[in-house]
Enzyme design. Sequence first.
Site, PDB file in Angstrom:
ATOM      1  CG  HIS A 100      31.836  31.176  44.779  1.00 25.08           C
ATOM      2  ND1 HIS A 100      31.754  32.667  44.635  1.00 25.08           N
ATOM      3  CD2 HIS A 100      32.491  31.002  43.580  1.00 25.08           C
ATOM      4  CE1 HIS A 100      32.182  32.782  43.671  1.00 25.08           C
ATOM      5  NE2 HIS A 100      33.305  32.491  43.268  1.00 25.08           N
ATOM      6  CG  ASP A 125      31.281  31.324  39.583  1.00 29.18           C
ATOM      7  OD1 ASP A 125      29.940  31.403  38.378  1.00 29.18           O
ATOM      8  OD2 ASP A 125      32.097  32.017  38.668  1.00 29.18           O
TER       9      ASP A 125
END
Length: 338
Positions: free
Chosen positions: A286, A144
């Site tokens: 992430h 992300d």
Amino acid sequence: MKQKKWQRWVWLAVAAVAMLGVGTLPAQAKTTNKTVTFGQLTNKNPHRLAAIRQAARQQILKQTHAKGSKVAAVCKVKLPKHMTKKATLTPKGLRMNLLDNKFKVKQITIPYSQLKGKVLNRYLPKTQRTKAIKTKKMVALTFDDGPDKTLTPRLLKTLKKYKVHATFFETGQNVSRNPKIARAVLAGGNEIGNHSWNHPDFNRIGTAKTVSQITRTNRAIYQATGTLPQFVRPPYGNITAAEGRAIEQPIIRWSVDSRDWAYLNKTKDINEVMRDTRGGDIILMHDIHAQSVAAAPTIIKRLKAKGYKLVTVSQLLNYQTLPGLQYFGAHDYRTAGK
């Protein structure tokens, strides 16, 4: 004798042509156009019909060679919402007539490849039909908040080295800053999903602003890559049922949270993922944290050593994701907002 010899040569020539396939009609050319209702195509499933509308928007943009500025406009094109409406199955795809619109397009044909898992198998060519898959040894890595100008290219090199693919849920503001990297993500065989423009909590901003966040990010991704993202991952995983219906894109959540954002520690990231991951899981990480990107090679190697195949979200979910639903893993999905 001469006549028989001539006939024999003709027969041999015809046989040779048949073996080579020269001059023969392709199988799909024998297919006749067939009118069907959207109710037949979808078994009267509104989520499947929403998936057809999603594919139609992509086709309108592609067919008109539209710029990114037209992404908001394509969402306003009136598309079928009633099961009794009709379309036509053609050799090239599903042909739909459109009402008057700003694109001045009267008709589109959606390739069957874009409808895989969205309409019932019996209406698709055999090559585009979904088949049951075993996910006991399949997992999906997702990242992300990127793309990051330094870390994402580093992660892409890792994925390429180990011959695996992942799904990247990118924010619109970072895509607009790093469009080349967004293109590189797709060029590497990975997927891009929509992660909002600047990462607000959808539950706190309301449906109208949520739709604006998604549309703005779709525009940035389309501008950078020439394609609309199929999926949305809401920041913090928060989304209401009303927002899920308004967005009309499948919602992708996760079943394993690496908590890399909290640890910022390579070893803890590795341990968290390896302890919790099972077959069919969607793993959340992430690509904006150096520690997470540094942990990726070890995670990939250890998962592969355990016999896991690392795939994209589309592959894990067998291309059967539908708008209005949210997916947590291979066998865990619910209505958006629930």
